[in-house]
Design a protein around this motif. Structure first.
Motif, PDB file in Angstrom:
ATOM      1  N   GLY A  86      21.458   3.845  17.387  1.00  0.00           N
ATOM      2  CA  GLY A  86      22.070   4.191  16.112  1.00  0.00           C
ATOM      3  C   GLY A  86      22.711   2.940  15.534  1.00  0.00           C
ATOM      4  O   GLY A  86      23.520   2.295  16.193  1.00  0.00           O
ATOM      5  N   LYS A  88      23.529   0.723  11.434  1.00  0.00           N
ATOM      6  CA  LYS A  88      23.655   0.914   9.997  1.00  0.00           C
ATOM      7  C   LYS A  88      23.386  -0.370   9.236  1.00  0.00           C
ATOM      8  O   LYS A  88      23.689  -1.469   9.716  1.00  0.00           O
ATOM      9  CB  LYS A  88      25.071   1.395   9.643  1.00  0.00           C
ATOM     10  N   TYR A 150      21.850   4.641   7.583  1.00  0.00           N
ATOM     11  CA  TYR A 150      21.818   4.793   9.037  1.00  0.00           C
ATOM     12  C   TYR A 150      20.385   4.619   9.524  1.00  0.00           C
ATOM     13  O   TYR A 150      19.446   5.157   8.936  1.00  0.00           O
ATOM     14  CB  TYR A 150      22.347   6.174   9.425  1.00  0.00           C
ATOM     15  N   THR A 179      23.762   7.694   4.352  1.00  0.00           N
ATOM     16  CA  THR A 179      24.830   8.525   4.890  1.00  0.00           C
ATOM     17  C   THR A 179      26.192   8.088   4.390  1.00  0.00           C
ATOM     18  O   THR A 179      26.407   6.917   4.050  1.00  0.00           O
ATOM     19  CB  THR A 179      24.803   8.488   6.433  1.00  0.00           C
ATOM     20  N   ALA A 329      28.752   5.848  14.184  1.00  0.00           N
ATOM     21  CA  ALA A 329      28.792   6.811  13.077  1.00  0.00           C
ATOM     22  C   ALA A 329      30.195   6.911  12.477  1.00  0.00           C
ATOM     23  O   ALA A 329      30.366   6.825  11.265  1.00  0.00           O
ATOM     24  CB  ALA A 329      28.317   8.174  13.555  1.00  0.00           C
TER      25      ALA A 329
END
Length: 381
Positions: A86, A88, A150, A179, A329
């Motif tokens: 994950g 960004k 993301y 996001t 996140a």
């Protein structure tokens, strides 16, 4: 012969220079940013490549975002051979897209694939593909602070068959999702400390980012929600060691006995803790004299084993100042109470404390290109 460079050279490595591009005929309209929810909207395109044990990695391809077709006997369905990352992409004030310390994500992706005995993958090549996707999907990166694109590079085991063996086939795919903030309002979250279920154990896979680490936490999370808590604080062992919060790393800020500032404490990387990129960044910033000077904070980063008894003791002595949930996140989110065995440890203050505030601001400034810091912000060409 397929993607072999020459006869007898072995399976072809993943090669970003062979990227094929098949563009969508119709582009989707951009959503208003206030409607964005984490992981629910996707950009126009994705990148896909496949590994075959004979020919190696296929030429990666940009193609319209959409369903993939797999044999129902694939290892990813039967035995959970799935890993992911994950990360960004942020749009800076100079109009350039930036990734935050992506080399750390790529090394972790390589380790995760190795742990599940998936076909080897070169993270540096994956990063080149990610940069290509970010550049192609630049219009999907919101300009507002706290918003981003993301990115979810994923590797799944695609060997068709029910044999309980490592998969010698794999698929890489990379998704992009615009996001907003993970929590729509950055308010403190409550944690329920649990020890009857564990997130990870010594010798297991907790130190890797694999799909199988996540779904076993859904049922305990539902139980915590039913009791009025937002997330789980995972404990381990008879001494109730603190590990992680939900799917995030966990930190506490504790006043020092000698009066020399505060300790920023988190669990050590003992194989049960995910080596988070934001986790590592917080520890590095906390120990950096330049950051301490600009934030007017005296911080002592510490990776150490600590327990629920320690939290209760620090709280009763007025030393427990902040508790922070940390991850890609959420970046950094405050925790206001921790429930354990029918009692709550209540954190002081009504929101983010000075340490969490300073760390979050600095990391966002780096991610969003407002400041340069030790090469952590990587511009996508």
């Amino acid at each position: 012969m397929g993607d072999r460079d020459s006869i007898g050279s072995g399976p072809a490595p993943l090669d970003a220079s062979k990227l094929k591009v098949t563009l969508s005929e119709t582009l989707k309209p951009l959503q208003p940013i206030e409607t964005l929810r984490f992981g629910q909207s996707f950009s126009d395109h994705m990148i896909v490549a496949n590994y075959d044990p004979e020919t190696g990695w296929s030429a990666p391809e940009v193609k319209p975002h959409g369903p993939i077709t797999l044999d129902p006997a694939c290892s990813c369905f039967q035995y959970g051979g799935n890993v992911f990352e994950g990360m960004k992409a942020y749009l800076g004030p100079d109009g350039k897209a930036r990734l935050f310390r992506p080399d750390m994500n790529m090394r972790r992706l390589e380790r995760s694939c190795g742990r599940l005995a998936l076909p080897p993958i070169d993270g540096d090549v994956v990063l080149e593909l990610i940069k290509c996707l970010v550049d192609l999907e630049r219009r999907w990166i919101p300009k507002e602070s706290g918003y981003s694109l993301y990115l979810r590079p994923t590797v799944i085991a695609t060997r068709p068959g029910l044999g309980v063996i490592a998969s010698d086939h794999a698929m890489l795919y990379i998704l992009a999702s615009p996001t907003g903030p993970y929590f729509q309002v950055l308010k403190p979250v409550s944690l329920l400390a649990v020890s009857d279920n564990v997130r990870a154990w010594p010798g297991g896979t907790g130190g890797h980012k694999i799909a199988g680490n996540y779904s076993p936490g859904f049922l305990p999370q539902q139980a915590a929600t039913a009791k009025g808590y937002d997330q789980i604080l995972w404990l381990f062992g008879d001494d109730r060691r603190i590990t992680e919060a939900g799917a995030m790393n966990f930190f506490v800020v504790v006043k020092r006995d000698d009066g020399d500032g505060v300790d920023l404490i988190t669990a050590p990387l003992d194989g049960t803790i995910l080596p988070g990129v934001t986790r590592a960044s917080c520890l590095a910033l906390a120990g950096d004299p330049e950051f301490q000077k600009e934030s007017s904070l005296r911080l002592h980063p510490r990776e150490m084993v600590y327990t629920m008894s320690d939290l209760a003791k620090w709280s009763s002595e007025g030393k427990l100042l902040e508790a922070l949930a940390i991850g890609t996140a959420v970046i950094i989110g405050p925790c206001n109470r921790i429930g354990h065995e029918g009692k709550d440890i209540v954190l002081p203050g009504a929101g983010m404390g000075p340490v969490g505030t300073a760390l979050r601001k600095k990391i966002l400034d780096i991610q969003e290109g407002r400041t340069e810091w030790k090469g952590w912000g990587v511009v996508c060409p």
